[in-house]
Design a protein around this motif. Structure first.
Motif, PDB file in Angstrom:
ATOM      1  N   HIS A 183       0.654   4.093  -2.772  1.00 33.89           N
ATOM      2  CA  HIS A 183      -0.009   5.334  -2.360  1.00 33.89           C
ATOM      3  C   HIS A 183       0.799   6.196  -1.395  1.00 33.89           C
ATOM      4  CE1 HIS A 183      -3.783   4.182  -4.283  1.00 33.89           C
ATOM      5  NE2 HIS A 183      -3.634   2.977  -3.762  1.00 33.89           N
ATOM      6  N   ALA A 185       0.830  -1.217   0.000  1.00 29.47           N
ATOM      7  CA  ALA A 185       0.000   0.000   0.000  1.00 29.47           C
ATOM      8  C   ALA A 185       0.857   1.256   0.000  1.00 29.47           C
ATOM      9  CB  ALA A 185      -0.938  -0.014   1.201  1.00 29.47           C
ATOM     10  N   MET A 191      -6.097  -1.852  -4.564  1.00 25.86           N
ATOM     11  CA  MET A 191      -5.064  -0.813  -4.540  1.00 25.86           C
ATOM     12  C   MET A 191      -5.310   0.285  -5.569  1.00 25.86           C
ATOM     13  SD  MET A 191      -2.932  -1.389  -2.108  1.00 25.86           S
ATOM     14  CE  MET A 191      -2.631  -2.751  -0.950  1.00 25.86           C
ATOM     15  N   VAL A 237      -6.116   3.101   1.986  1.00 29.98           N
ATOM     16  CA  VAL A 237      -6.470   3.133   0.563  1.00 29.98           C
ATOM     17  C   VAL A 237      -7.971   3.363   0.425  1.00 29.98           C
ATOM     18  CG1 VAL A 237      -6.503   1.791  -1.574  1.00 29.98           C
ATOM     19  CG2 VAL A 237      -4.573   1.560   0.011  1.00 29.98           C
TER      20      VAL A 237
END
Length: 573
Positions: free
Chosen positions: A306, A302, A484, A311
Motif C-alpha cells: 500500500h 504493508a 492486506m 491498511v
C-alpha cells in the motif's frame, strides 16, 4: 445434435469447423511475438507515441461493434483492455475479403483469443486504439462468457457475482471480473516482501516434507493416507516446525519456509483445510526479539502493498507500524471478562466455562479450557495488532518454560482484526522436558483429544544432539493477505478454495417427455430451449413454447414435422 450442449455451444463448434474448412488452425502451435500490453500503451502513449508505431498485442475479444467495412472491438490482456480498430481492406488488401467478411464478422466470438499487429493512434472521438494491420486467431472459445455490462460510471449489470460459481470457476471469474486480479497480485507482493526481508537478514529458504510419518508441530487433526510401496501410513503435514528445528540442530542460523499445510478440520470464513503458512526459526534469539522482528517485517509488507503502514480493513484502519500492544493470556481474559483464571485448576475452569456459557467436553484439559474462554470472550476485541503472551504450559508443548513465571511458557500469538495470524515461541530445546511434554499429549490423546500431538522420537533424538536457543514464528499467509487486501473471507484470497462436490444436473430423460405425448425427435429441441424436465416445461407458457419451437426448427434447419398448436397445448394438460 447433442442434448448436452447449449445453442451457443453448438454454434461455436460449427464456427470452429468452418474455420478449419477455410484452412485456419483455431489453436496454432507457434509462439506469438507479443511486445506490448494494454496498460503500458494506455499509460505511455501520450508521452511517447512514436514508441507504439509497431505493436503486437494479444488477448480475448470482450466486446464488439461490427459495422460495414470497419469495426471496433475491445481486447483484454493480462493488464487491462484496449480498443482495437479493424478495417476490411487493411487486413484483406487483395480481392479475397474472407478474413474480414466471414472470419472476423461471423466466425469469431466474445471470448476468443486473437493476436493483433498494428499501430496505436487516437480516434476522431479521442479514444486510444490500435489500428489493425494483421489479425491472427490464437484460440477459439467454445463456451460463451457471462455477459457483464459496465457503464462509464462503473455501474455493473448482470455481474458474475455468485460466490459458488466464482470460486469454482475462477478462470471465468478473473476474466469477467478483472478487478479481483489485484487481490492475487497483492498476495504475491506480500510473499515477495516477506521473502526479501528474510533474505536480507541472511536467513535461508528451505523445503521440508509434506508427507510425514508423524503429524507433529501443532495441535490439529491430520489428513491420513497410505504409501503402497513402503506399506506404511503417512499424514499430510499439519506443520513443518519439527523439521525446521532439525535444521537448526544441523547448524543453520536461520531457516524459513513458505508451504502448504493441511488440517482435517472445519471450513468457514477464515479456515480452509489446505492453507499457506510461513514458518521461520532463528538461532540465538527469543520470543521478545521475535516481537520486534515481526513488527518490522509486517510494516515492510504493508508498505510494499500500500505504500503506507496503515491498511483499511472493513470499518477499521489497522496500523502495522510498531510497537504493538502486549497482554498476557491471563491479563487479556481478566481485561475482557473481569475473571482471574490464572490460579484455577481444571475443575474451576470448567465451572467458569459453564458460567460464561461456553460449551466444553470431557476431552479438554486445562490448556484447552483456557483457550476456549479466550477464544469466546477475548479474540473479537483485538482489532489493532496485539501480542497475547505467556501461555499456560498445557497449551504449548513445544515452547520453553517461562524464565520467571511458573506454569507458563514463552509464547506469543499475534491478533489483528479479531483473528490470530501469527504464533511464536522461545523454542523448547531441553530434550528431557520435551519428552515429558509429548507424554502429557499422549494422555490427552487417550482421553479422546484428536488434536493432541504424537510422540516424535526422531525429533527428540535430534534435540539430544543439542539445539541452540532459538525463536520460531509461524504466520498464516492467507489471513495476512485477507488483511492486506481488505477481504472478509479466506476464499477470496485463494485461487482455488476447497469446495463441496459440484452438484450435477439430472440428465433429461427422453422417456419422461414422450410419456406426455411429446415426439422423441422434439425432446432435444426442448432441452436446447432450457426445459430439462417435464416440470420445467409445464411451468412455461404454452403459446410461447409453440412459437419458440417454430423458431428453433428454422434456426437449426430441422427436417422434422412441426407439431400443431393443439398438440403442444396437450403437453400442458
Amino acid at each position: 445434435m447433442s442434448i448436452a450442449l447449449s445453442e451457443q455451444e453448438i454454434l461455436r463448434r460449427k464456427s470452429l469447423n468452418d474455420l478449419r474448412e477455410l484452412g485456419i488452425n483455431p489453436y496454432p502451435a507457434e509462439a506469438y511475438p507479443v511486445n506490448a500490453w494494454a496498460k503500458e500503451i494506455t499509460e505511455n502513449f501520450e508521452a511517447d507515441p512514436d514508441k507504439y508505431k509497431q505493436v503486437v498485442v494479444a488477448g480475448r475479444i470482450m466486446t464488439r461493434r461490427i459495422m460495414g467495412s470497419a469495426s471496433f472491438f475491445e481486447l483484454q490482456d493480462s493488464t487491462g483492455r484496449i480498443q482495437i480498430y479493424i478495417k476490411r481492406d487493411d487486413i484483406c488488401p487483395d480481392e479475397d475479403k474472407t478474413l474480414y467478411n466471414t472470419v472476423f464478422k461471423k466466425l469469431l466470438d466474445i471470448g476468443d483469443y486473437v493476436g493483433i499487429k498494428g499501430y496505436a493512434f487516437i480516434t476522431q472521438t479521442g479514444e486510444l486504439s490500435i489500428h489493425t494491420q494483421e489479425l491472427t486467431i490464437l484460440s477459439k472459445s467454445l463456451k460463451p462468457l457471462p455477459v457483464v455490462k459496465r457503464e462509464d460510471d462503473g455501474t455493473v449489470h448482470d455481474g458474475f457475482t455468485d460466490p459458488e460459481l466464482r470460486y469454482r470457476q475462477r478462470y471465468v471469474d478473473l476474466t469477467v471480473n478483472p478487478d479481483f486480479r489485484q487481490i492475487f497480485i497483492n498476495r504475491s507482493k506480500v510473499i515477495t516482501a516477506m521473502r526479501n526481508y528474510f533474505n536480507a537478514q541472511g536467513w535461508m529458504e528451505v523445503e521440508t516434507p509434506i508427507l510425514q510419518s508423524i503429524h507433529g508441530g501443532a495441535a490439529a487433526r491430520p489428513f491420513a493416507t497410505h504409501h503402497n510401496t513402503l506399506d506404511m501410513p503417512l499424514f499430510l503435514r499439519i506443520a513443518n516446525e519439527l523439521y525446521l528445528k532439525r535444521l537448526i540442530v544441523a547448524g543453520f542460523d536461520g531457516v524459513y519456509e513458505f508451504g502448504k499445510m493441511f488440517r482435517n478440520e472445519g471450513m468457514d470464513r477464515t479456515h480452509n483445510p489446505e492453507y499457506t503458512a510461513m514458518e521461520i526459526y532463528v538461532a540465538y534469539k527469543d520470543y521478545i526479539w521475535m516481537m520486534a522482528m515481526v513488527e518490522e517485517c509486517l510494516e515492510t509488507v504493508a508498505r510494499a502493498v500500500h505504500g503506507v503502514p496503515v491498511v483499511q480493513v472493513g470499518q477499521h484502519e489497522i496500523n502495522f507500524a510498531g510497537p504493538y500492544e502486549k497482554l498476557s493470556m491471563y491479563e487479556s481474559i481478566q481485561k475482557y471478562t473481569g475473571i482471574d483464571v490464572s490460579a484455577m485448576d481444571e475443575a474451576g475452569l470448567r465451572k467458569t466455562c459453564g458460567e460464561l456459557g461456553i460449551d466444553v467436553d470431557d476431552s479438554m484439559g486445562k490448556g484447552k479450557l483456557v483457550d476456549e474462554i479466550f477464544s469466546a470472550k477475548v479474540e473479537a476485541n483485538l482489532i489493532q495488532p496485539t501480542y497475547i503472551t505467556d501461555y499456560p504450559i498445557e497449551m504449548t508443548p513445544l515452547a520453553k518454560k517461562h524464565r520467571s513465571k511458573e506454569g507458563l511458557v514463552e509464547r506469543f500469538e499475534l491478533f489483528v482484526n479479531g483473528k490470530e495470524i501469527g504464533n511464536a515461541y522461545s523454542e523448547l530445546n531441553d530434550p528431557i522436558d520435551q519428552r515429558e511434554r509429548f507424554e502429557e499429549q499422549l494422555v490427552l490423546a487417550g482421553r479422546g483429544d484428536e488434536e493432541a500431538m504424537a510422540m516424535d522420537d526422531d525429533f527428540l533424538r535430534a534435540l539430544e544432539y543439542g539445539m541452540p536457543p532459538t525463536s520460531g514464528l509461524g504466520i498464516g499467509i492467507d489471513r495476512l493477505v485477507m488483511l492486506m487486501t481488505n477481504q472478509s473471507t479466506i476464499q477470496e484470497v485463494l485461487f482455488f478454495p476447497q469446495m463441496r462436490p459440484e452438484k450435477k444436473a439430472k440428465a433429461p430423460s427422453i422417456e419422461d417427455f414422450t410419456a406426455i405425448g411429446i415426439p422423441a425427435e422434439w425432446v432435444p429441441v426442448l432441452n436446447k430451449m432450457g426445459f430439462n424436465s417435464v416440470e420445467e416445461l409445464k411451468a412455461g407458457n404454452p403459446n410461447k413454447v409453440f412459437n419458440d419451437l417454430g423458431g428453433m426448427r428454422k434456426k437449426l434447419k430441422l427436417e422434422i414435422a412441426m407439431p400443431t398448436k393443439d398438440e403442444v397445448m396437450a403437453w400442458f394438460a
